[in-house]
Scaffold this active site. Structure first.
Site, mmCIF file in Angstrom:
data_model
loop_
_atom_site.group_PDB
_atom_site.id
_atom_site.type_symbol
_atom_site.label_atom_id
_atom_site.label_comp_id
_atom_site.label_asym_id
_atom_site.label_seq_id
_atom_site.Cartn_x
_atom_site.Cartn_y
_atom_site.Cartn_z
ATOM 1 N N LYS A 239 -2.152 12.487 3.585
ATOM 2 C CA LYS A 239 -2.763 13.201 4.565
ATOM 3 C C LYS A 239 -3.628 14.448 3.938
ATOM 4 O O LYS A 239 -4.774 14.535 4.446
ATOM 5 C CB LYS A 239 -1.598 13.849 5.739
ATOM 6 C CG LYS A 239 -1.086 13.002 6.396
ATOM 7 C CD LYS A 239 0.040 12.338 5.762
ATOM 8 C CE LYS A 239 0.751 11.479 6.752
ATOM 9 N NZ LYS A 239 1.904 10.605 6.025
ATOM 10 N N ALA B 75 5.249 15.947 3.883
ATOM 11 C CA ALA B 75 4.178 14.992 4.223
ATOM 12 C C ALA B 75 2.887 15.521 4.568
ATOM 13 O O ALA B 75 1.833 15.016 4.430
ATOM 14 C CB ALA B 75 4.564 13.627 5.136
ATOM 15 N N TRP C 153 11.076 11.299 12.515
ATOM 16 C CA TRP C 153 9.961 10.290 12.376
ATOM 17 C C TRP C 153 10.980 9.148 12.465
ATOM 18 O O TRP C 153 11.896 8.827 11.868
ATOM 19 C CB TRP C 153 9.436 10.374 10.869
ATOM 20 C CG TRP C 153 8.436 9.310 10.571
ATOM 21 C CD1 TRP C 153 7.449 9.078 11.130
ATOM 22 C CD2 TRP C 153 8.392 8.605 9.105
ATOM 23 N NE1 TRP C 153 6.427 8.426 10.338
ATOM 24 C CE2 TRP C 153 7.294 7.821 9.133
ATOM 25 C CE3 TRP C 153 9.313 8.646 8.026
ATOM 26 C CZ2 TRP C 153 6.673 7.026 8.386
ATOM 27 C CZ3 TRP C 153 8.758 7.854 7.134
ATOM 28 C CH2 TRP C 153 7.476 6.821 7.091
ATOM 29 N N ASP D 8 11.646 16.241 3.345
ATOM 30 C CA ASP D 8 10.204 15.423 3.468
ATOM 31 C C ASP D 8 9.072 16.189 3.684
ATOM 32 O O ASP D 8 9.133 16.959 4.694
ATOM 33 C CB ASP D 8 10.645 14.330 4.453
ATOM 34 C CG ASP D 8 9.512 13.414 4.885
ATOM 35 O OD1 ASP D 8 8.348 13.377 4.238
ATOM 36 O OD2 ASP D 8 9.717 12.609 6.018
HETATM 37 C C1 LMR Z 1 3.228 8.770 11.659
HETATM 38 O O1 LMR Z 1 4.243 9.377 12.205
HETATM 39 O O2 LMR Z 1 2.292 8.511 12.529
HETATM 40 C C2 LMR Z 1 2.552 8.549 10.447
HETATM 41 O O3 LMR Z 1 3.577 9.035 9.218
HETATM 42 C C3 LMR Z 1 2.526 7.118 10.323
HETATM 43 C C4 LMR Z 1 3.567 6.252 9.884
HETATM 44 O O4 LMR Z 1 3.405 5.534 8.913
HETATM 45 O O5 LMR Z 1 4.362 6.266 10.655
#
Ligand code: LMR
Length: 399
Positions: free
Chosen positions: A253, A220, A137, A218
């Site tokens: 989410k 999510a 991420w 993590d």
């Molecule tokens: C994403 O990866 O698109 C989501 O987790 C939104 C973000 O905050 O980056």
């Protein structure tokens, strides 16, 4: 800093430029595109077949109850809503829910939980290194930098083949030293969609525990992959084997409350007393950063989880979102053998084996907005956009 009386003070105008966050930039670019046929598979929000991100029916009902019954908005404290964290325990921790060495608190989204978890680790051991499988991420590295921990990258994913580079992962973990941190994605890997198999989790857990690494998981997207329990397999296995585990969780989410920022941080140490001390540090860091988390979204989630009828209906709505994710995956996978791997992955994201130039050309020619890395949100697509999207992608991949 002024070192001489005649030195010119540095002001705000002297700030260096900042590389903007790639996903936030993408949202702005897509919003600004006037074409009415644009396809937004950029940022990770669930959309239904009509292309909307509806508020879950159970959340709407819970919010109505809040409006009708909430009598105060007085402060709750740096832990936020304690009952909210209690209600999450069985969902996240499973058979570890009653372990009194594990304590959780409410955070502003999963991002707040990640920052707080890394703050805790940096407070305990500023020399810890953080092992990060790439790609990850895009907000993970800035968060790690912000607490001044060193990041060690290893390759997690082979984009051309759509597979995990498990041997590289194992080699990196085996090279780590006691006290180093293994940042792991609990499920629905962002950005690749490539989750560890149960056997791979067993191997990772074995090495992490034998080498004395601290896992920071993590998670999510619990419930968006195979199911709530299945998606927590790695978290629970890690808790089986390790005394020290940090878990950053998000409800944004799974309850579709993105902008309300609903998350939690759970910390396990080897004893109830050590956990209490760790949590005192966590509370202090939270107090410095946001003082107290926002209440509204967590209060709505609290109502849903506390009420057996609403809770049962949430599970149905969650299953509907999961089923849509998985059925869109199968439809994309069936479009071309080179996309077949997408049907074997989980969660909202997969990566296409496209160059940055190809991604930008799709943006320019077809108004298709995906991250430059080739990451796309499979449920960013409405039903009527799916064929045009796959045709454009297959065209970009070439003959
Ligand atoms: C994403 O990866 O698109 C989501 O987790 C939104 C973000 O905050 O980056």
């Amino acid at each position: 800093m002024l070192t001489q009386t005649h030195a010119k003070a540095r002001g705000l105008a002297d700030l260096p430029p900042v590389t903007s966050d790639s996903l936030l930039t993408l949202i702005a670019l897509c919003d600004a595109d006037p074409r009415n046929n644009k396809i937004d598979v950029g940022v990770g929000v669930f959309r239904d077949g009509a292309g909307n991100t509806p508020i879950l029916k159970v959340i709407k009902e819970a919010e109505q109850r809040l409006v009708d019954t909430q009598i105060t908005k007085a402060y709750l404290g740096s832990a936020g809503d304690k009952r909210f964290a209690e209600l999450l325990r069985p969902i996240l921790l499973g058979h570890h829910a009653s372990d009194d060495r594990i304590t959780g608190l409410q955070t502003p989204g999963g991002c707040g939980a990640l920052r707080l978890g890394f703050e805790l680790i940096a407070t305990a051991n500023p020399g810890a290194r953080v092992l990060v499988g790439t790609p990850t991420w895009p907000n993970h590295p800035p968060i790690i930098r912000s607490v001044r921990l060193q990041q060690i990258d290893y390759p997690y994913y082979e984009r051309g083949q759509g597979i995990i580079r498990f041997e590289d992962m194992i080699a990196a973990l085996n090279d780590a030293e006691a006290g180093d941190v293994a940042l792991l994605h609990g499920c629905c890997h962002n950005p690749t969609g490539a989750d560890l198999s149960e056997d791979q989790w067993r191997e990772v857990v074995r090495i992490v525990s034998e080498r004395g690494l601290i896992p920071l998981i993590d998670i999510a997207y619990q419930g968006f992959g195979r199911g709530l329990d299945e998606d927590a397999f790695g978290v629970r296995l890690m808790l089986d084997a390790c005394d020290e585990v940090v878990i950053a969780q998000s409800c944004d989410k799974s309850f579709s409350v993105y902008r309300d920022r609903v998350g939690s941080l759970f910390v396990k140490t080897g004893s109830k007393e050590a956990t209490a001390t760790a949590m005192a540090h966590v509370h202090q860091r939270a107090r410095e950063m946001w003082s107290m988390p926002p209440d509204h979204g967590a209060a709505a989630v609290h109502i849903v989880l506390e009420d057996p009828e609403l809770r049962a209906r949430w599970l149905v709505e969650l299953a509907e979102m999961r089923d849509r994710i998985n059925s869109v995956r199968q439809r994309i996978a069936a479009a071309d053998p080179r996309l077949a791997y997408i049907g074997r992955q989980f969660g909202m994201f997969s990566m296409l084996p496209l160059s940055k130039e190809q991604v930008l050309k799709l943006r320019e020619d077809e108004a298709i907005y995906m991250a430059e890395s080739g990451r796309f949100n499979v449920v960013g697509l409405s039903d009527d956009q799916l064929d045009r999207f796959t045709a454009a992608v297959v065209g970009a991949l070439g003959a």
